[in-house]
Scaffold this active site. Structure first.
Site, short mmCIF file in Angstrom:
data_model
loop_
_atom_site.label_atom_id
_atom_site.label_comp_id
_atom_site.label_asym_id
_atom_site.label_seq_id
_atom_site.Cartn_x
_atom_site.Cartn_y
_atom_site.Cartn_z
N PRO A 2 6.77 -103.95 -17.36
CA PRO A 2 5.36 -104.34 -17.16
C PRO A 2 4.82 -105.15 -18.33
O PRO A 2 5.21 -104.93 -19.48
CB PRO A 2 4.63 -103.01 -17.03
CG PRO A 2 5.53 -101.99 -17.63
CD PRO A 2 6.93 -102.51 -17.49
N GLU A 3 3.96 -106.10 -18.04
CA GLU A 3 3.28 -106.86 -19.09
C GLU A 3 1.82 -106.44 -19.12
O GLU A 3 1.38 -105.58 -18.35
CB GLU A 3 3.45 -108.35 -18.83
CG GLU A 3 4.92 -108.78 -18.95
CD GLU A 3 5.09 -110.23 -19.39
OE1 GLU A 3 4.15 -110.79 -19.98
OE2 GLU A 3 6.15 -110.79 -19.15
#
Ligand SMILES: [Zn+2]
Length: 286
Positions: A2-3
């Site tokens: 995830p960013e």
């Protein structure tokens, strides 16, 4: 992995569904998920019991839940495949459920940490005087933080003897920018990923920062990007920003600006996607 936009979606979910609730009990179903809490599972559960969860916080890709009336926070590490799910108590356990947190209220939902590959986990940390968990003191503010200092960032990036994508991924300089959004911002700014940061003029560095911020804001507006079906947000809904990516994952597809075939190159055990025409390879000094 995830960013920032994905993690922010999870933070908002936690704020809505978990903040303000008092923990009744914690079940650790796999020791690896709390390996960062050296005192072990029983200690972890005992320290959370009867505590009320404060406002959900984030810096860059790091997410934490302060425990009200203490100087401690529960830090969530999503790793490669970690998910925080708020589920009705009567929903069957996920195959890779690692930690269950039940609450002392009648809302009927519980918080579950699910992680197939067990790189992620939860851990308890003391807060530094600024309220941040002590282990995050070296993490710079992220570009969506209202206190992010644009001028200081631009000066710092231009002073570094490094290349531009490395600088964007340096969490001590700017946090929350990962491989995907770095490629997107560089494509928008028409900058090659290996360009030395010292060659950026002040206006170019300002423009790059603006694109970083735009790309993350756009991702956030639609709930983050998902390439991995393992990753879903706090209520189990996948993000769907991937269709709007201009660079990442588009090898051999036409550049959306000039039509040239996009390229992919290995980069630090990952990949960099770029348009060879819009993002010229920097001249190497002779
Ligand atoms: Zn192009």
């Amino acid at each position: 992995m995830p960013e920032l936009p994905e993690v922010e979606v999870v933070r908002r979910g936690l704020q809505t569904w978990v903040s303000g609730r008092t923990i009744a009990d914690v079940q650790v179903l796999h020791p690896r998920a709390i390996r960062r809490h050296l005192a072990g599972a029983e200690d972890f559960a005992a320290r959370l019991r009867d505590r009320t969860v404060g406002d959900a916080c984030r810096r860059g890709k790091y997410l934490w839940l302060p425990l009200a009336d203490t100087d401690a926070s529960v830090l969530g590490h999503l790793g490669m495949s970690g998910q925080l799910l708020v589920q009705p108590q009567d929903v069957a356990d996920e195959k890779h459920l690692r930690i269950r947190i039940r609450f002392a209220d009648a809302l009927g939902t519980e918080l579950r940490f699910v992680d197939q590959r067990t790189f992620g986990g939860l851990s308890l940390h003391e807060n530094a005087p600024d309220g941040l968990p002590d282990v995050l003191s070296h993490i710079a503010r992220d570009p969506l933080d209202p206190l992010f200092d644009d001028a200081a960032f631009q000066a710092a990036i231009r002073a570094r003897r490094t290349t531009v994508k490395r600088a964007l991924l340096d969490q001590s300089l700017i946090s929350g920018v990962g491989n995907i959004y770095a490629d997107e911002a560089l494509w928008r700014a028409r900058i090659h990923y290996e360009r030395p940061t010292a060659t950026l003029t002040r206006p170019r560095s300002a423009e790059l920062l603006r694109h970083v911020r735009d790309v993350m804001t756009a991702a956030l507006a639609v709930g983050g990007t998902t390439f991995d079906s393992l990753y879903v947000n706090v209520n189990g809904e996948s993000g769907y920003f991937d269709r709007s990516l201009d660079a990442y994952g588009r090898e051999d597809e036409p550049c959306r600006r000039c039509g040239t075939a996009m390229r992919r190159r290995p980069w630090m055990n990952r990949s960099s996607y770029f348009c060879p025409r819009c993002q010229r390879v920097p001249r190497t000094p002779s």
